[in-house]
Structures are given as C-alpha cells and as structure tokens.
Design an enzyme around this catalytic site. Structure first.
Site, mmCIF file in Angstrom:
data_model
loop_
_atom_site.group_PDB
_atom_site.id
_atom_site.type_symbol
_atom_site.label_atom_id
_atom_site.label_comp_id
_atom_site.label_asym_id
_atom_site.label_seq_id
_atom_site.Cartn_x
_atom_site.Cartn_y
_atom_site.Cartn_z
ATOM 1 N N ASP A 134 0.841 -1.187 0.000
ATOM 2 C CA ASP A 134 0.000 0.000 0.000
ATOM 3 C C ASP A 134 0.886 1.250 0.000
ATOM 4 O O ASP A 134 1.769 1.395 0.843
ATOM 5 C CB ASP A 134 -0.891 -0.023 1.248
ATOM 6 C CG ASP A 134 -1.971 1.033 1.238
ATOM 7 O OD1 ASP A 134 -2.329 1.512 0.149
ATOM 8 O OD2 ASP A 134 -2.465 1.367 2.335
ATOM 9 N N ASP B 189 2.730 4.902 -5.719
ATOM 10 C CA ASP B 189 2.001 6.161 -5.549
ATOM 11 C C ASP B 189 2.902 7.329 -5.942
ATOM 12 O O ASP B 189 3.690 7.825 -5.139
ATOM 13 C CB ASP B 189 1.540 6.302 -4.104
ATOM 14 C CG ASP B 189 0.734 7.565 -3.874
ATOM 15 O OD1 ASP B 189 0.515 8.315 -4.845
ATOM 16 O OD2 ASP B 189 0.321 7.793 -2.715
ATOM 17 N N HIS C 5 -7.615 9.990 4.091
ATOM 18 C CA HIS C 5 -6.960 9.082 5.026
ATOM 19 C C HIS C 5 -7.209 9.490 6.484
ATOM 20 O O HIS C 5 -7.449 10.654 6.783
ATOM 21 C CB HIS C 5 -5.449 9.070 4.770
ATOM 22 C CG HIS C 5 -5.067 8.453 3.469
ATOM 23 N ND1 HIS C 5 -4.213 9.059 2.577
ATOM 24 C CD2 HIS C 5 -5.428 7.284 2.880
ATOM 25 C CE1 HIS C 5 -4.057 8.291 1.509
ATOM 26 N NE2 HIS C 5 -4.788 7.211 1.675
ATOM 27 N N HIS D 290 -9.106 4.755 -1.950
ATOM 28 C CA HIS D 290 -8.347 4.784 -0.698
ATOM 29 C C HIS D 290 -9.129 5.587 0.336
ATOM 30 O O HIS D 290 -10.119 6.250 0.034
ATOM 31 C CB HIS D 290 -6.981 5.432 -0.928
ATOM 32 C CG HIS D 290 -6.011 4.549 -1.623
ATOM 33 N ND1 HIS D 290 -4.859 4.088 -1.020
ATOM 34 C CD2 HIS D 290 -6.004 4.039 -2.881
ATOM 35 C CE1 HIS D 290 -4.188 3.334 -1.879
ATOM 36 N NE2 HIS D 290 -4.871 3.291 -3.013
ATOM 37 N N SER E 182 -12.510 4.369 5.198
ATOM 38 C CA SER E 182 -13.073 3.971 6.487
ATOM 39 C C SER E 182 -14.278 4.842 6.815
ATOM 40 O O SER E 182 -14.334 6.017 6.444
ATOM 41 C CB SER E 182 -12.015 4.103 7.590
ATOM 42 O OG SER E 182 -11.074 3.048 7.505
ATOM 43 N N ASN F 120 -10.231 0.389 0.207
ATOM 44 C CA ASN F 120 -9.252 0.279 1.289
ATOM 45 C C ASN F 120 -9.853 0.692 2.619
ATOM 46 O O ASN F 120 -10.446 1.764 2.732
ATOM 47 C CB ASN F 120 -8.049 1.166 0.999
ATOM 48 C CG ASN F 120 -7.246 0.716 -0.202
ATOM 49 O OD1 ASN F 120 -7.664 -0.157 -0.955
ATOM 50 N ND2 ASN F 120 -6.086 1.314 -0.385
ATOM 51 N N ASP G 66 -8.655 0.877 6.692
ATOM 52 C CA ASP G 66 -7.600 0.734 7.687
ATOM 53 C C ASP G 66 -8.017 1.338 9.027
ATOM 54 O O ASP G 66 -8.027 0.671 10.051
ATOM 55 C CB ASP G 66 -6.307 1.394 7.177
ATOM 56 C CG ASP G 66 -5.122 1.191 8.116
ATOM 57 O OD1 ASP G 66 -5.240 0.404 9.073
ATOM 58 O OD2 ASP G 66 -4.066 1.824 7.885
ATOM 59 N N SER G 67 -8.401 2.616 9.023
ATOM 60 C CA SER G 67 -8.702 3.314 10.280
ATOM 61 C C SER G 67 -9.824 2.646 11.071
ATOM 62 O O SER G 67 -9.774 2.600 12.309
ATOM 63 C CB SER G 67 -9.071 4.771 10.004
ATOM 64 O OG SER G 67 -7.971 5.479 9.473
#
Length: 331
Positions: free
Chosen positions: A94, A116, A190, A233, A236, A276, A278-279
């Site tokens: 990632d 990226d 993010h 991305h 969350s 994606n 993650d959080s």
C-alpha cells in the site's frame, strides 16, 4: 527471489474482473500484526470472500519483511484450515513511493504493489509508474497507480489538502503506464479525522455530516476508461460507536468522522472494485483494548486484551464484507 505463487497467493487481475462483473468490491484490509491477520482471515473465511492483505511501508518495517512473507503464506494455510479450500488472498504493498521499495516487495513474495506517484508532477508520475509496471509484469505481479491526491494522514502518507482526479488525464495515464488498476480521488480521505467541522453540515442531533463523494467524477472516469478497475483509498467509515467507546474510556478523538457506508456501497456497485479500509480496524481494536483496561485494570496478559480486540475486528470486517462491499459468497 520468492514468487508469490509459491506462497499460495494470487494477484488482483482475476479478482477485479469478477468484482466488476458482479458489482461488488474486494476488501483491502491493512494489517501490522498477528491478531489483525487472524481477524481478517477468520472474517473472509466465514463470509466466503476474497481479500487483499495490505501492508504499508511503515507496517513492513514494523513487522519485518521476512516475517511478513511467512505470515502471508500462513494466512493461506490458516484459511484452508478453517475450511476454505481455495482461498483468494492477495498480498499488496500500500502506497509504495519508490521503485526500489516496489521491487523489494515483489522479490519478497508480494503479488500486487501500489506505486504512488500522485505527489509528483504528472510526467514524473507516469515515468515512475511505468518503471514499476515493467518490472512487476515480468513476474506476473499486478500494479496499482494513483491520480489525484487524498488529504489526511496514514503512516508515512501525509497530505494537507486533496486534489480531485482529472478525468481528462486517465486515458493517457493508463495507456502510457500499463497499470492494472487506478486509485482515484473523489473525496475520500486518510485517517480518522477525514474532514474538518467546517467542511461538514450537522443534523438535528448535532452530528457531523460529511460532504458527499464526487460521483460525477467517478462516472466521467468510467466513461473514459470503461471496464477498467478503479480503487478507493481512505474509505473507512469511522463507526461512531467505536469512537464513543474510545472516548468513554479515556480516549480523545474529537470530531472523528468517516465516509458513510451507503456511499461506499454505491461506489462498490460501479467500476470501483477495491476499497481500502484501515482506520476502522484501528478504532475497533483500540476501543476493545481500552474497555478491557478500564474494566480490568490489573490485567497484563496480552492475550486477554488483544483477544477481544481481534474478535471485535473480525466482526467489523464481516459487517464490511456483507453489508458494504458485497463480496460475500464469492468463493
């Protein structure tokens, strides 16, 4: 060099083809340790879902690249042990930011990498992405590129503001680089604090309501590169029950807000075939750990607080698969 095929992993090519045809998205869950990996595998076996195990550069340093390789192989065998005869598991880098990092991951058994270059000038992004693609494709490893910049903080990725993807650039970028999928910026971000209060409205209960995703940009991109795999991305949803639990037991997460799940479900039914998350996982684990420490302040056995954290994470991921991404019962 270690081939991902020796580890029982798969790349994303067939995953994405099936996801676009079935109008669902593959879950891309980040992990850093054993408990997170256990939760992911348990969740995807119980829901019969394919999965992308995501590792950031920071997570790779934290966990150690050699251990990660064997953890990925162990994940495949663990899924089989739990009853999944043919697990569809991809190990993905990632936010790789250099050719050297991507090459190292490919050489160590990753089946997919993201390069990226979105922070670079356009032509430099193309040059770097193409370099990674040329090496990766020699080893049948798939590559994700990115156009547009997401705001927020995630490990080593930091951006104060976002730049929406320009639909007029996507055909040129995809054609010249040869990437297998494209991460775009349509308003996701993010971290757990994705938006400032000033960017949001408030409902009658005083809760913050984030601005909607720019589906008009997504639809224009779909028109220009029909049938091409798109990635989101920073997706969350920052479940408020987890935030409330964290704050109840000593945390200080002020104005944490994420992407509404109904918007993600809408995205998953389009060309977006990888989302994606993650959080949300970090919040679920932290909430569970904080509760154990509050309820049992004398506890010092890691299994007694990491075990509940793992169980909470598994339930969160099952919810995402079943109710948001729609990738259940696809194996």
């Amino acid at each position: 060099m270690v081939s991902y095929k020796e580890l029982g992993l798969v790349n994303t090519r067939e995953m994405f083809e099936k996801a676009m045809a079935g109008k669902y998205a593959i879950p891309a869950f980040n992990f850093n340790n054993l408990e997170q990996m256990q939760a992911i595998i348990q969740a995807i076996v119980e829901t019969k879902s394919p999965v992308i195990l995501q590792v950031s550069s920071g997570a790779r340093k934290y966990a150690n690249q050699t251990l990660l390789r064997y953890m990925a192989q162990g994940a495949v065998e663990y899924a089989k042990e739990l009853g999944c005869e043919n697990p569809q598991i991809c190990l993905h880098l990632d936010h790789g930011d250099t050719f050297e990092l991507c090459k190292s991951c490919i050489d160590m058994g990753f089946s997919s990498v993201m390069i990226d270059g979105s922070h670079l000038p356009y032509e430099e992004n193309i040059k770097l992405t193409k370099q990674v693609v040329e090496y990766a494709h020699q080893h049948d490893v798939t590559v994700e590129g990115e156009l547009g910049v997401l705001a927020g903080v995630e490990d080593d990725v930091v951006a104060e503001s976002h730049t929406y993807t320009r639909p007029e650039e996507v055909v040129d970028f995809v054609t010249r680089t040869g990437v297998d999928s494209l991460a775009i910026s349509i308003g996701t971000s993010h971290g757990a604090n994705k938006f400032t209060p000033e960017q949001c409205t408030r409902n009658e209960k005083g809760q913050l309501i984030p601005p909607p995703l720019r589906f008009d940009i997504l639809e224009e991109i779909e028109k220009r590169i029909p049938g091409f795999p798109i990635v989101l991305h920073g997706s969350s949803s920052v479940p408020q029950d987890k935030v409330d639990t964290i704050n109840q037991y000593g945390g200080k997460l002020k104005d944490a807000i994420g992407i509404p799940e109904d918007q993600l479900r809408r995205a998953a039914s389009s060309a977006v075939c990888k989302i994606n998350i993650d959080s949300d996982g970090r919040l679920a684990m932290t909430a569970a750990v904080r509760k154990v420490f509050h309820d049992s302040p004398a506890e010092f056995d890691p299994r007694k607080y990491l075990g509940p954290a793992r169980d909470s994470l598994k339930e969160l991921y099952k919810h995402k698969v079943n109710n948001v991404l729609g990738s259940n019962d696809k194996i």
